[in-house]
Design a protein around this motif. Structure first.
Motif, PDB file in Angstrom:
ATOM      1  N   LYS A 193       0.724  -1.218   0.127  1.00  0.00           N
ATOM      2  CA  LYS A 193      -0.133  -0.037  -0.029  1.00  0.00           C
ATOM      3  C   LYS A 193       0.733   1.227  -0.023  1.00  0.00           C
ATOM      4  N   GLY A 194       2.142   1.057  -0.028  1.00  0.00           N
ATOM      5  CA  GLY A 194       3.110   2.343  -0.391  1.00  0.00           C
ATOM      6  C   GLY A 194       3.616   2.912   1.148  1.00  0.00           C
ATOM      7  N   ARG A 195       3.227   2.138   2.213  1.00  0.00           N
ATOM      8  CA  ARG A 195       3.444   2.784   3.772  1.00  0.00           C
ATOM      9  C   ARG A 195       5.009   2.257   3.880  1.00  0.00           C
ATOM     10  N   ALA A 196       5.779   3.021   4.242  1.00  0.00           N
ATOM     11  CA  ALA A 196       7.391   2.853   4.632  1.00  0.00           C
ATOM     12  C   ALA A 196       7.179   2.703   5.981  1.00  0.00           C
ATOM     13  N   THR A 197       8.264   1.838   6.320  1.00  0.00           N
ATOM     14  CA  THR A 197       8.580   1.391   7.696  1.00  0.00           C
ATOM     15  C   THR A 197       9.976   1.164   7.960  1.00  0.00           C
ATOM     16  N   ALA A 198      10.571   1.656   9.041  1.00  0.00           N
ATOM     17  CA  ALA A 198      11.945   1.427   9.172  1.00  0.00           C
ATOM     18  C   ALA A 198      12.298   0.285   9.986  1.00  0.00           C
ATOM     19  N   VAL A 199      13.470  -0.440   9.746  1.00  0.00           N
ATOM     20  CA  VAL A 199      13.827  -1.341  10.694  1.00  0.00           C
ATOM     21  C   VAL A 199      14.756  -0.632  11.630  1.00  0.00           C
ATOM     22  N   THR A 200      14.259  -0.678  12.968  1.00  0.00           N
ATOM     23  CA  THR A 200      14.694  -0.022  13.965  1.00  0.00           C
ATOM     24  C   THR A 200      15.867  -0.843  14.662  1.00  0.00           C
ATOM     25  N   GLN A 201      15.789  -2.165  14.506  1.00  0.00           N
ATOM     26  CA  GLN A 201      16.816  -3.038  15.284  1.00  0.00           C
ATOM     27  C   GLN A 201      17.027  -4.042  14.384  1.00  0.00           C
ATOM     28  N   ALA A 202      18.142  -4.352  13.824  1.00  0.00           N
ATOM     29  CA  ALA A 202      18.305  -5.613  12.870  1.00  0.00           C
ATOM     30  C   ALA A 202      18.753  -6.870  13.491  1.00  0.00           C
ATOM     31  N   ASP A 203      18.709  -8.073  12.978  1.00  0.00           N
ATOM     32  CA  ASP A 203      19.394  -9.195  13.325  1.00  0.00           C
ATOM     33  C   ASP A 203      19.303  -9.633  14.597  1.00  0.00           C
ATOM     34  N   VAL A 204      18.212  -9.553  15.211  1.00  0.00           N
ATOM     35  CA  VAL A 204      17.939 -10.626  16.539  1.00  0.00           C
ATOM     36  C   VAL A 204      17.893 -11.999  16.270  1.00  0.00           C
ATOM     37  N   VAL A 205      19.113 -12.800  16.193  1.00  0.00           N
ATOM     38  CA  VAL A 205      19.272 -14.208  15.893  1.00  0.00           C
ATOM     39  C   VAL A 205      18.365 -14.928  17.011  1.00  0.00           C
ATOM     40  N   THR A 206      17.751 -15.792  16.536  1.00  0.00           N
ATOM     41  CA  THR A 206      16.837 -17.012  17.206  1.00  0.00           C
ATOM     42  C   THR A 206      17.355 -18.132  16.625  1.00  0.00           C
ATOM     43  N   SER A 207      16.805 -19.202  17.474  1.00  0.00           N
ATOM     44  CA  SER A 207      17.173 -20.630  17.146  1.00  0.00           C
ATOM     45  C   SER A 207      16.516 -21.033  15.628  1.00  0.00           C
ATOM     46  N   ASN A 208      15.539 -20.339  15.234  1.00  0.00           N
ATOM     47  CA  ASN A 208      14.817 -20.912  14.057  1.00  0.00           C
ATOM     48  C   ASN A 208      14.521 -19.483  13.061  1.00  0.00           C
ATOM     49  N   GLY A 209      15.694 -18.579  13.060  1.00  0.00           N
ATOM     50  CA  GLY A 209      15.684 -17.357  12.069  1.00  0.00           C
ATOM     51  C   GLY A 209      16.031 -16.302  12.828  1.00  0.00           C
ATOM     52  N   VAL A 210      15.525 -15.174  12.139  1.00  0.00           N
ATOM     53  CA  VAL A 210      16.153 -14.019  12.638  1.00  0.00           C
ATOM     54  C   VAL A 210      15.064 -13.093  12.734  1.00  0.00           C
ATOM     55  N   VAL A 211      14.957 -11.753  13.666  1.00  0.00           N
ATOM     56  CA  VAL A 211      14.010 -10.960  13.889  1.00  0.00           C
ATOM     57  C   VAL A 211      14.679  -9.746  13.319  1.00  0.00           C
ATOM     58  N   HIS A 212      13.446  -8.928  12.658  1.00  0.00           N
ATOM     59  CA  HIS A 212      13.971  -7.438  12.590  1.00  0.00           C
ATOM     60  C   HIS A 212      12.791  -6.445  13.150  1.00  0.00           C
ATOM     61  N   VAL A 213      13.174  -5.709  13.933  1.00  0.00           N
ATOM     62  CA  VAL A 213      12.090  -4.844  14.819  1.00  0.00           C
ATOM     63  C   VAL A 213      11.943  -3.793  13.796  1.00  0.00           C
ATOM     64  N   THR A 214      10.484  -3.448  13.629  1.00  0.00           N
ATOM     65  CA  THR A 214      10.344  -2.177  12.966  1.00  0.00           C
ATOM     66  C   THR A 214       9.392  -1.255  13.510  1.00  0.00           C
ATOM     67  N   ASP A 215       9.275  -0.272  13.068  1.00  0.00           N
ATOM     68  CA  ASP A 215       8.557   0.880  13.748  1.00  0.00           C
ATOM     69  C   ASP A 215       7.224   1.224  12.994  1.00  0.00           C
ATOM     70  N   GLY A 216       6.730  -0.063  12.147  1.00  0.00           N
ATOM     71  CA  GLY A 216       5.511   0.038  11.613  1.00  0.00           C
ATOM     72  C   GLY A 216       4.861  -1.172  11.458  1.00  0.00           C
ATOM     73  N   VAL A 217       3.600  -1.129  10.979  1.00  0.00           N
ATOM     74  CA  VAL A 217       2.903  -2.495  10.726  1.00  0.00           C
ATOM     75  C   VAL A 217       2.691  -2.566   9.065  1.00  0.00           C
ATOM     76  N   PHE A 218       3.022  -3.618   8.632  1.00  0.00           N
ATOM     77  CA  PHE A 218       2.811  -3.729   7.109  1.00  0.00           C
ATOM     78  C   PHE A 218       1.294  -4.445   7.177  1.00  0.00           C
ATOM     79  N   LEU A 219       0.784  -3.796   5.726  1.00  0.00           N
ATOM     80  CA  LEU A 219      -0.720  -4.194   5.569  1.00  0.00           C
ATOM     81  C   LEU A 219      -0.730  -4.527   3.999  1.00  0.00           C
ATOM     82  N   PRO A 220      -1.210  -5.683   3.835  1.00  0.00           N
ATOM     83  CA  PRO A 220      -1.205  -6.114   2.443  1.00  0.00           C
ATOM     84  C   PRO A 220      -2.204  -5.448   1.785  1.00  0.00           C
ATOM     85  N   ALA A 221      -1.874  -5.431   0.420  1.00  0.00           N
ATOM     86  CA  ALA A 221      -2.813  -4.610  -0.699  1.00  0.00           C
ATOM     87  C   ALA A 221      -4.403  -5.023  -0.522  1.00  0.00           C
TER      88      ALA A 221
END
Length: 185
Positions: free
Chosen positions: A157-185
């Motif tokens: 929908k064109g909403r921009a969100t910043a990654v505020t904290q990257a690369d929080v490594v977990t046992s089953n992947g990685v988390v990137h903290v964002t300052d916004g919520v994505f909404l599908p079209a």
């Protein structure tokens, strides 16, 4: 190669590299022990104190087992403050049992198959001449770009969100903290 193809190739290469480690018995044992000691995506979200809304939504959507499973997954995790930016009543409405399908779609729109680090994202953005298209588990697309040294993710929908904290490594992947919520079209 398109940025989307590059992401798929990168994920496949990462999975192949991980599989290659299993061929070495001593390394495999240590790797499994380290993975078991690290919390999974859901446990990390529960421990931060800033992802309470996300955790409640994951529970309401019935995605706890999936996001606690082996993955690997990359999750763009909105904070409670990010959810608070949505119109009043949005979250309360989404977590109702009648809206489980819509909630699941929104949450899986924040997840990508494979472990994609910020370094991977930056490489994809550079390969894509300034942007990388990322396919989500929901089947939608996110576009990643750089703004200075920050990774910016734009939803359909064109909403921009910043990654505020990257690369929080977990046992089953990685988390990137964002300052916004994505909404599908």
């Amino acid at each position: 190669m398109t940025p989307k193809t590059t992401l798929a190739a990168l994920t496949a290469a990462a999975l192949a590299a991980t599989t290659g480690l299993a061929a070495l018995p001593a390394a495999a044992h240590q790797h499994k022990a380290e993975a078991a000691a690290a919390p999974n995506i859901v446990q990390v979200a529960m421990s931060t104190g800033v992802h309470n809304t996300l955790v409640a939504a994951v529970k309401a959507a019935g995605l706890v087992d999936t996001l606690s499973g082996p993955g690997p997954f990359t999750v763009f995790a909105p904070t409670d403050t990010a959810f608070a930016k949505l119109p009043d009543g949005t979250v309360a409405n989404l977590v109702k049992p009648a809206n489980k399908g819509a909630l699941t779609e929104i949450l899986t729109y924040h997840a990508v198959a494979g472990k994609v680090t910020s370094r991977d994202l930056v490489a994809l953005i550079k390969q894509g001449h300034g942007e990388a298209v990322i396919e989500t588990l929901a089947g939608g697309e996110l576009t990643a770009r750089l703004s200075g040294d920050k990774i910016i993710i734009t939803d359909e929908k064109g909403r921009a969100t910043a990654v505020t904290q990257a690369d929080v490594v977990t046992s089953n992947g990685v988390v990137h903290v964002t300052d916004g919520v994505f909404l599908p079209a």
